[in-house]
Design a protein around this motif. Structure first.
Motif, mmCIF file in Angstrom:
data_model
loop_
_atom_site.group_PDB
_atom_site.id
_atom_site.type_symbol
_atom_site.label_atom_id
_atom_site.label_comp_id
_atom_site.label_asym_id
_atom_site.label_seq_id
_atom_site.Cartn_x
_atom_site.Cartn_y
_atom_site.Cartn_z
ATOM 1 N N LEU A 163 -14.738 31.509 -0.431
ATOM 2 C CA LEU A 163 -13.947 32.722 -0.236
ATOM 3 C C LEU A 163 -12.636 32.660 -0.998
ATOM 4 O O LEU A 163 -12.148 33.682 -1.481
ATOM 5 C CB LEU A 163 -13.695 32.939 1.258
ATOM 6 C CG LEU A 163 -14.966 33.207 2.076
ATOM 7 C CD1 LEU A 163 -14.651 33.252 3.567
ATOM 8 C CD2 LEU A 163 -15.626 34.501 1.638
ATOM 9 N N GLY A 164 -12.058 31.472 -1.107
ATOM 10 C CA GLY A 164 -10.832 31.336 -1.897
ATOM 11 C C GLY A 164 -11.066 31.657 -3.363
ATOM 12 O O GLY A 164 -10.261 32.348 -4.000
ATOM 13 N N MET A 165 -12.182 31.184 -3.904
ATOM 14 C CA MET A 165 -12.524 31.487 -5.294
ATOM 15 C C MET A 165 -12.818 32.971 -5.466
ATOM 16 O O MET A 165 -12.409 33.581 -6.458
ATOM 17 C CB MET A 165 -13.736 30.650 -5.724
ATOM 18 C CG MET A 165 -13.441 29.165 -5.840
ATOM 19 S SD MET A 165 -14.926 28.198 -6.218
ATOM 20 C CE MET A 165 -15.385 28.894 -7.800
ATOM 21 N N TRP A 166 -13.513 33.547 -4.499
ATOM 22 C CA TRP A 166 -13.825 34.980 -4.572
ATOM 23 C C TRP A 166 -12.546 35.809 -4.590
ATOM 24 O O TRP A 166 -12.402 36.716 -5.412
ATOM 25 C CB TRP A 166 -14.689 35.381 -3.366
ATOM 26 C CG TRP A 166 -15.104 36.822 -3.373
ATOM 27 C CD1 TRP A 166 -16.208 37.362 -3.957
ATOM 28 C CD2 TRP A 166 -14.400 37.919 -2.758
ATOM 29 N NE1 TRP A 166 -16.246 38.718 -3.743
ATOM 30 C CE2 TRP A 166 -15.145 39.087 -3.023
ATOM 31 C CE3 TRP A 166 -13.228 38.015 -2.031
ATOM 32 C CZ2 TRP A 166 -14.742 40.349 -2.575
ATOM 33 C CZ3 TRP A 166 -12.822 39.273 -1.580
ATOM 34 C CH2 TRP A 166 -13.574 40.412 -1.845
ATOM 35 N N LEU A 171 -8.210 39.019 -7.400
ATOM 36 C CA LEU A 171 -6.789 39.131 -7.742
ATOM 37 C C LEU A 171 -6.588 39.094 -9.250
ATOM 38 O O LEU A 171 -5.834 39.897 -9.812
ATOM 39 C CB LEU A 171 -6.015 37.994 -7.074
ATOM 40 C CG LEU A 171 -4.503 38.162 -6.918
ATOM 41 C CD1 LEU A 171 -4.174 39.409 -6.100
ATOM 42 C CD2 LEU A 171 -3.908 36.928 -6.262
ATOM 43 N N PHE A 172 -7.281 38.199 -9.920
ATOM 44 C CA PHE A 172 -7.165 38.088 -11.373
ATOM 45 C C PHE A 172 -7.650 39.361 -12.057
ATOM 46 O O PHE A 172 -6.983 39.889 -12.957
ATOM 47 C CB PHE A 172 -7.979 36.886 -11.874
ATOM 48 C CG PHE A 172 -8.052 36.804 -13.380
ATOM 49 C CD1 PHE A 172 -6.989 36.302 -14.115
ATOM 50 C CD2 PHE A 172 -9.190 37.236 -14.049
ATOM 51 C CE1 PHE A 172 -7.052 36.235 -15.499
ATOM 52 C CE2 PHE A 172 -9.262 37.171 -15.428
ATOM 53 C CZ PHE A 172 -8.191 36.669 -16.154
ATOM 54 N N ALA A 185 -13.481 48.480 -7.739
ATOM 55 C CA ALA A 185 -12.153 48.661 -7.137
ATOM 56 C C ALA A 185 -11.612 47.301 -6.705
ATOM 57 O O ALA A 185 -11.559 46.976 -5.517
ATOM 58 C CB ALA A 185 -12.227 49.625 -5.968
ATOM 59 N N TRP A 186 -11.203 46.494 -7.684
ATOM 60 C CA TRP A 186 -10.740 45.134 -7.396
ATOM 61 C C TRP A 186 -9.586 45.122 -6.395
ATOM 62 O O TRP A 186 -9.541 44.296 -5.491
ATOM 63 C CB TRP A 186 -10.297 44.446 -8.694
ATOM 64 C CG TRP A 186 -11.336 44.406 -9.762
ATOM 65 C CD1 TRP A 186 -11.378 45.166 -10.896
ATOM 66 C CD2 TRP A 186 -12.498 43.568 -9.826
ATOM 67 N NE1 TRP A 186 -12.482 44.858 -11.649
ATOM 68 C CE2 TRP A 186 -13.186 43.879 -11.022
ATOM 69 C CE3 TRP A 186 -13.014 42.579 -8.984
ATOM 70 C CZ2 TRP A 186 -14.362 43.238 -11.397
ATOM 71 C CZ3 TRP A 186 -14.185 41.925 -9.361
ATOM 72 C CH2 TRP A 186 -14.845 42.270 -10.551
ATOM 73 N N MET A 187 -8.637 46.043 -6.579
ATOM 74 C CA MET A 187 -7.455 46.043 -5.725
ATOM 75 C C MET A 187 -7.805 46.392 -4.280
ATOM 76 O O MET A 187 -7.150 45.932 -3.340
ATOM 77 C CB MET A 187 -6.411 47.009 -6.265
ATOM 78 C CG MET A 187 -5.026 46.835 -5.652
ATOM 79 S SD MET A 187 -4.347 45.159 -5.837
ATOM 80 C CE MET A 187 -3.909 45.157 -7.577
#
Length: 223
Positions: A163-166, A171-172, A185-187
Motif C-alpha cells: 500500500l505504501g508503494m501504491w 502521489l508521483f 484521477a490520481w489526485m
C-alpha cells in the motif's frame, strides 16, 4: 462482509445498466451523473441537455465506472481490503466511512482541478480510503502481488509495503503530469487514501493504542 459484497453488487448493476444503454446512452449517463468540478466551483451547467445537480453527482459518481477493467480492478481492490475494514467498523459505520472517503477524494480532486470539465467517475477514491485504513489496521498482513516487469512473478509482501508503494505511485503521478493524466484521477486516489489513513490513525490513537475487539481477523487469499 455483507456491506462489502453489497457495494460490489450495486456498482456492478449500475455499470451493467449503463452498458446496456448503448455507447451513446453510456456517454449521456456519464456526463449527467459523473462529477464535473467546473459545475460545482463556478455554478454552471456545461451540459444543459443533461441537467443534474453537482451536489448529487458528488455521490452518484462514486458508483459509476468508465469500462470493464475500471470496474473489475476497483471491485477486486474493494473485496481484498474492504472485508477487513468492514469487520473493524461494522456495516453501518463502514458505509459512512466509505462515503466520507469518497467525498475526500472528490474534494482534493476538485481543489487541484477546479476548472476540469471531464466527468469524474469511479469508486476508486472511496476504495482508496478503505486501503488507507487497512494499512493502519493490518500493516503486516501478507498480500500476494503479481509483478510484471522483465519477468512475471508472484511475490508475498507486507501490506504496508504494497500500500505504501501504491500510494507513492499515485502521489508521483499526480504531480508528474496532471491530476487526471491518462484518464486516471490520481489526485482523487491520494485524497481518499490520505483521509482513510489519517482517520484510522486518529481512531486507533483514541483507543490508546489498544487493539480493538473487532477487526482482528486477517484474511489470506492465495491466487
Amino acid at each position: 462482509p455483507v456491506l462489502t459484497v453489497l457495494l460490489i453488487v450495486v456498482n456492478t448493476l449500475i455499470f451493467l445498466y449503463s452498458v446496456f444503454q448503448g455507447a451513446r446512452g453510456f456517454q449521456f449517463i456519464t456526463y449527467q451523473y459523473g462529477f464535473i468540478p467546473v459545475e460545482l466551483v463556478h455554478a454552471v451547467e456545461i451540459t444543459p441537455e443533461l441537467p443534474a445537480s453537482p451536489y448529487l453527482t458528488i455521490f452518484t459518481s462514486m458508483f459509476m465506472h468508465g469500462g470493464w477493467m475500471h470496474l473489475i480492478g476497483n471491485m477486486l481492490f474493494l473485496w481484498i481490503y474492504g472485508n477487513n475494514v468492514e469487520d473493524y467498523f461494522g456495516p453501518i459505520k463502514f458505509i459512512f466511512f466509505y462515503i466520507l472517503s469518497g467525498l475526500a477524494a472528490v474534494g482534493l480532486y476538485t481543489l487541484f482541478g477546479p476548472n476540469s470539465q471531464i466527468p469524474l467517475v469511479g469508486a476508486s477514491g472511496a476504495i482508496a480510503g478503505v486501503m488507507g485504513a487497512y494499512m493502519v489496521l493490518h500493516p503486516r498482513a501478507r498480500i500476494t502481488v503479481l509483478i510484471i516487469f522483465f519477468f512475471i512473478q508472484f511475490v508475498v509482501l507486507p501490506a504496508k509495503v504494497v500500500l505504501g508503494m501504491w500510494f507513492a505511485i499515485q502521489l508521483f503521478m499526480s504531480f508528474a503530469g496532471s491530476s487526471t493524466g491518462g484518464g486516471v484521477a490520481w489526485m482523487a486516489h491520494v485524497g481518499g487514501f490520505a483521509f482513510g489513513y489519517l482517520i484510522m490513525r486518529l481512531l486507533r490513537r483514541g483507543r490508546g493504542g489498544v487493539p480493538p475487539t473487532r477487526g482482528q481477523r486477517v484474511y489470506r487469499m492465495n491466487w
